[in-house]
Design an enzyme around this catalytic site. Structure first.
Site, PDB file in Angstrom:
ATOM      1  N   HIS A 441     -22.503   5.083 -56.273  1.00  0.00           N
ATOM      2  CA  HIS A 441     -23.122   6.233 -57.576  1.00  0.00           C
ATOM      3  C   HIS A 441     -22.005   7.810 -56.643  1.00  0.00           C
ATOM      4  O   HIS A 441     -22.437   8.572 -56.750  1.00  0.00           O
ATOM      5  CB  HIS A 441     -24.330   6.868 -57.262  1.00  0.00           C
ATOM      6  CG  HIS A 441     -24.420   5.143 -58.293  1.00  0.00           C
ATOM      7  ND1 HIS A 441     -24.494   5.160 -59.773  1.00  0.00           N
ATOM      8  CD2 HIS A 441     -25.637   3.965 -58.238  1.00  0.00           C
ATOM      9  CE1 HIS A 441     -25.681   4.412 -60.478  1.00  0.00           C
ATOM     10  NE2 HIS A 441     -25.782   3.603 -59.516  1.00  0.00           N
ATOM     11  N   VAL A 482     -22.454  -1.695 -62.121  1.00  0.00           N
ATOM     12  CA  VAL A 482     -23.538  -1.541 -63.255  1.00  0.00           C
ATOM     13  C   VAL A 482     -23.152  -1.003 -64.178  1.00  0.00           C
ATOM     14  O   VAL A 482     -23.000  -1.223 -65.799  1.00  0.00           O
ATOM     15  CB  VAL A 482     -25.243  -1.161 -62.185  1.00  0.00           C
ATOM     16  CG1 VAL A 482     -25.627  -0.032 -62.236  1.00  0.00           C
ATOM     17  CG2 VAL A 482     -25.847  -1.739 -64.120  1.00  0.00           C
ATOM     18  N   ASP A 527     -28.649   2.963 -53.863  1.00  0.00           N
ATOM     19  CA  ASP A 527     -29.073   1.478 -55.501  1.00  0.00           C
ATOM     20  C   ASP A 527     -27.480   1.128 -55.650  1.00  0.00           C
ATOM     21  O   ASP A 527     -26.695   1.892 -56.014  1.00  0.00           O
ATOM     22  CB  ASP A 527     -29.892   2.651 -55.756  1.00  0.00           C
ATOM     23  CG  ASP A 527     -29.071   3.429 -57.258  1.00  0.00           C
ATOM     24  OD1 ASP A 527     -28.832   4.464 -56.370  1.00  0.00           O
ATOM     25  OD2 ASP A 527     -29.296   3.224 -58.163  1.00  0.00           O
ATOM     26  N   GLU A 528     -27.339   0.041 -56.335  1.00  0.00           N
ATOM     27  CA  GLU A 528     -26.648  -0.257 -57.345  1.00  0.00           C
ATOM     28  C   GLU A 528     -25.199  -0.422 -57.058  1.00  0.00           C
ATOM     29  O   GLU A 528     -24.216   0.125 -57.296  1.00  0.00           O
ATOM     30  CB  GLU A 528     -26.569   0.030 -58.358  1.00  0.00           C
ATOM     31  CG  GLU A 528     -27.969   0.060 -59.125  1.00  0.00           C
ATOM     32  CD  GLU A 528     -27.851   0.735 -60.875  1.00  0.00           C
ATOM     33  OE1 GLU A 528     -28.718   0.475 -61.750  1.00  0.00           O
ATOM     34  OE2 GLU A 528     -26.818   1.606 -61.119  1.00  0.00           O
ATOM     35  N   VAL A 529     -25.109  -1.099 -55.629  1.00  0.00           N
ATOM     36  CA  VAL A 529     -24.184  -1.113 -55.208  1.00  0.00           C
ATOM     37  C   VAL A 529     -23.674  -2.621 -55.542  1.00  0.00           C
ATOM     38  O   VAL A 529     -24.102  -3.776 -54.953  1.00  0.00           O
ATOM     39  CB  VAL A 529     -23.714  -0.349 -53.466  1.00  0.00           C
ATOM     40  CG1 VAL A 529     -22.208  -1.559 -52.425  1.00  0.00           C
ATOM     41  CG2 VAL A 529     -24.301   0.364 -53.181  1.00  0.00           C
TER      42      VAL A 529
END
Length: 856
Positions: A441, A482, A527-529
């Site tokens: 992000h 994502v 998060d969300e790597v």
């Protein structure tokens, strides 16, 4: 950085599919036209989007139409143009040999171009094309949006297109019906206002004395030493109520702010007597919360106009919060909010005793905080528009459109702004936790540091250019996040990445110091790597050869957060992050699972755990039992960006379900699986769903530090929309984070528990409908909260209706017109036949969406 869920926890290792969205774009200003076809087309093209069919070809996909209408005086040419828009990359032309093709660029940005089969559109004519996309389109959050046109001859300039969204004609996705809302509301009892608890959130002890006190402009205020800030806060509030105070303060009544030992860090006592109000506390924070309780004791309309006197019921209150961490997370990265709106939300939080603002300051789509010496962070990373290279500003996202001056896509807080925010929060006993998203992000930061690199390289300053670079320029890794980005992850093997994070951290700490504001932690995201990152980075492979502890790519995760933890500890802070920070990837007989990382569990690491879906329904409890300090941020009950209801007209995302006012209210923090009633699709949860799931141990309960409600801003294009999604749901969070554990939550008998819950729910919605929302119409210039739609059905040939918030008024018409504040008030069943339209109004005359019932 909204969390998206499909299947198992993606963490930093897998790629998910996600629905992104925005509300229908605001109508664009019409651009002046000239005589050439191109100029007419760019200003007079109108688009209309409509869903035609759900579950197209029997699959979980949708068929829709996009209609081009030429409202100008010249034809839209058959080629020489491109239309850009935001949406899911799954959007494709239904006909592969048709007049258009659609390609994904990056993130949620797509482009639509005419093929050789596209024909010019004459003035006044329309042409429709059909699209196919993954998933169901329950509301327009999954629709394409943010359309703008670019001419081939002018590739650097975009022209916004007016776009209309038409509700599908068939209810193929199970939208909520008026009769469903009616049945939900049937358990709500109307409670007389004098029977309601008038301190909100619900206090630990509350007793009415049967007396009252009259406050006037002459009411005096005295304060013990150490409460000067709180005295000024109360004086400012009373000035809003009465106007200028009597300087002599020699009235018949007084308010006394007193020091009293033994009431805890945030506890207070409040006594309202006929001649005096006494607020006692051990700490300034406790005293401040006593003042907020005094505010809610006041009549709801006390701020509607200047008062000559205000009567308050006599009460005795003893109170303290249930949880020390009561948080609201504000995302200003996806779409920006101005400083004044941040201050307004801080006042709202303070009134309802929330004490943590989790400030989400950067993401893929924006960097919002000025950092001295790194001007590109805000000049490039803080702006969005139509761009060919992302070097001057970032590409359009989330309907920000082609104009770089759009105030939702572009904007940032100066150092002075941020210091003002910190001071404002401190005066209201709110801690601000800044979030600096890493390592994923991070696209806004990465692109900004790219721009800095190229600028300094041109100046011949290669060493300086590389100082804060966040990616290996020779990295050939292929991944997709994502939110569909392929270039949004920092390279954690590069020393320059840590130099950048140290620079940002130290500049942030300097701002806190200048503001005199407390700071104990910085939130570093985590998060969300996605899967695929770092695999082909030369820098990564060089580090792996040098550091024997990094045996595989996944080990870089622990390497990175161990280094971050050491960095913050050296600055006397503790590390905060999303749940993935504390998880470790484990393979057992080929099966992939995620367990709490025992290393960081011993390091006072705080994690916000959002995932309570499917196999991860007990994740928060597993992490707390393992030793992590856990902030419950459960998506199913606390994500404020999720739509209130399953209705096409209701704004908000729905990937994690639907969150109406009741969801945060019935959340049971220490046993939340007990009261999870529906799944992400709003279907009842099957018995036995949580069998075998881990429950909190005594140690785990001690590690639940509090609750947090996030409001992600993909769909938040204005302060008004922010307030709509925020309220009244935030009041459910405030109640659950502050108030004592309710009896219905611990009652083992299901029937008794339900009866107790219905009584508590009725009390809560009556307080909101008759007191707190009326108060918020005038508090800090008023909040644009959501007004619930009326429930209604036909019963014995008559229309009956109800409302979720007693105290609000239902009005109706039977002549086909939309109800107004002059329409008939619903006071019982409606016998008239035909189309009955109902609308709920608050005390100011603001109304809800219209409910339509056919009484045949």
């Amino acid at each position: 950085m909204a969390k998206y869920w499909i299947g198992f926890l993606g963490c930093f290792f897998s790629v998910w599919t996600v629905s992104c969205g925005q509300p229908s774009p605001k109508k664009q200003e019409k651009v002046e036209t000239t005589s050439t076809p191109q100029d007419n087309a760019k200003s007079d093209l109108k688009l209309t989007f409509q869903v035609l069919e759900e579950k197209y070809l029997g699959k979980t996909q949708s068929r829709s139409s996009l209609t081009f209408k030429n409202t100008g005086n010249a034809p839209l040419l058959a080629n020489g143009w491109t239309i850009y828009f935001n949406g899911s990359p799954s959007y494709k032309a239904k006909d592969t040999n048709g007049p258009i093709k659609i390609e994904s660029i990056n993130g949620d940005l797509l482009r639509l171009t005419p093929t050789e089969n596209f024909k010019a559109i004459a003035s006044g004519d329309s042409v429709s094309v059909e699209l196919v996309s993954a998933g169901q389109i329950i509301n327009d959050s999954r629709a394409p949006y943010g359309f703008y046109l670019v001419w081939d001859k002018e590739p650097a300039k975009g022209h916004a297109i007016n776009t209309q969204y038409v509700k599908p004609t068939k209810n193929a996705v199970g939208w909520i019906e008026a009769q469903d809302i009616y049945r939900q509301n049937q358990v709500i009892q109307d409670i007389a206002e004098d029977k309601l608890t008038k301190v909100f959130p619900a206090p630990v002890q509350y007793t009415k004395t049967g007396t009252s006190i009259v406050l006037t402009p002459a009411t005096g205020i005295t304060a013990d030493q150490g409460f000067a800030n709180e005295q000024q806060h109360l004086e400012a509030f009373l000035e809003n109520v009465f106007g200028k105070q009597d300087a002599a303060g020699a009235g018949a009544t007084t308010i006394q702010l007193k020091k009293k030992a033994g009431l805890g860090a945030e506890g207070y006592e409040l006594q309202v007597q006929p001649k005096s109000i006494v607020i006692s506390a051990t700490s300034p924070a406790g005293l401040f919360y006593g003042i907020q309780s005094l505010k809610t004791l006041m009549p709801p309309l006390a701020l509607a106009k200047k008062q000559t006197s205000v009567t308050i019921d006599g009460v005795q209150v003893k109170d303290a919060p249930r949880f020390p961490h009561r948080a609201f997370m504000m995302d200003v990265a996806r779409n920006f909010q101005p400083k004044d709106q941040v201050l307004k939300v801080l006042d709202l939080m303070a009134l309802y005793k929330l004490n943590v603002l989790h400030f989400h300051l950067n993401d893929d789509e924006g960097w919002r905080l000025e950092i001295a010496g790194l001007s590109e962070l805000t000049q490039v990373g803080g702006r969005r528009g139509h761009t060919l290279d992302n070097l001057q500003f970032l590409q359009s996202a989330y309907a920000s459109g082609p104009d770089v001056n759009n105030t939702t896509g572009s904007g940032h807080y100066t150092k002075a702004d941020f210091i003002e925010i910190l001071k404002y929060a401190k005066a209201r006993h709110i801690k601000v936790i800044p979030e600096i998203e890493t390592p994923g992000h991070a696209r806004a930061a990465i692109k900004a540091m790219d721009a800095r690199y190229y600028r300094l390289l041109k100046e011949g300053k290669k060493t300086e250019a590389e100082q804060y670079l966040l990616r290996d320029l020779n990295d050939k890794s292929v991944y997709r996040s994502v939110q569909y980005w392929n270039d949004n992850v920092m390279d954690v093997s590069m020393p320059s990445t840590y130099q950048f994070l140290e620079k940002v951290t130290d500049e942030v700490l300097a701002m806190y110091k200048e503001a005199g504001a407390p700071i104990q932690t910085i939130h570093f995201g985590g998060d969300e790597v996605p899967k695929g990152v770092w695999e082909k980075s030369p820098s990564v492979h060089a580090l792996m050869k040098k550091d024997a502890s990094i045996k595989e790519i996944d080990d870089l995760w622990y390497y990175f957060f161990n280094k971050l933890n050491a960095m913050v500890k050296a600055r006397k802070l503790y590390l905060s992050g999303w749940e993935e920070v504390g998880l470790r990837k484990v393979r057992d007989n080929g099966k992939l699972t995620y367990v709490a990382n025992p290393v960081l569990a011993k390091e006072n690491v705080h994690v916000d755990v959002w995932n309570n879906i499917g196999s991860n329904s007990d994740l928060a409890y597993r992490m707390a039992n393992a030793g992590y300090k856990v902030v419950l941020t459960n998506v199913t009950n606390l994500y404020l960006d999720l739509a209130y209801q399953k209705a096409y007209e209701e704004p908000g995302l729905y990937w994690g379900g639907f969150v109406d006012l009741d969801k945060p209210f019935y959340f049971i923090p220490l046993d939340y699986m007990k009261n999870m009633k529906v799944d992400e699709s709003n279907n009842p949860i099957k018995p036995g769903t949580f069998a075998g799931k881990e429950q909190l141990t005594a140690k785990g309960k001690a590690n639940i530090v509090g609750l947090q409600a996030p409001l992600w801003s993909e769909r938040i294009l204005s302060p008004e929309r922010q307030e709509y999604m925020l309220l009244p749901k935030l009041l459910g969070l405030a109640e659950r984070a502050w108030a004592p554990d309710p009896t219905w939550a611990t009652e083992p008998n299901p029937a008794k528990s339900e009866a107790l819950y219905n009584t508590a729910w009725s009390q809560f919605v009556n307080i909101l409908g008759k007191r707190e929302l009326s108060r918020l119409n005038y508090y800090h210039n008023g909040f644009q909260y959501r007004i619930p739609t009326a429930g209604a059905l036909v019963e014995n040939g008559k229309v009956v209706a109800n409302v979720q918030l007693p105290g609000m008024v239902i009005r109706y018409t039977v002549d086909g017109s939309e109800p107004t504040v002059q329409s008939k008030v619903y006071s019982g069943s409606i016998a008239e036949k035909g189309t009955v339209k109902l609308k709920v109004f608050d005390v100011t005359g603001r109304g809800s969406r219209v409910t339509v019932v056919e009484n045949k």
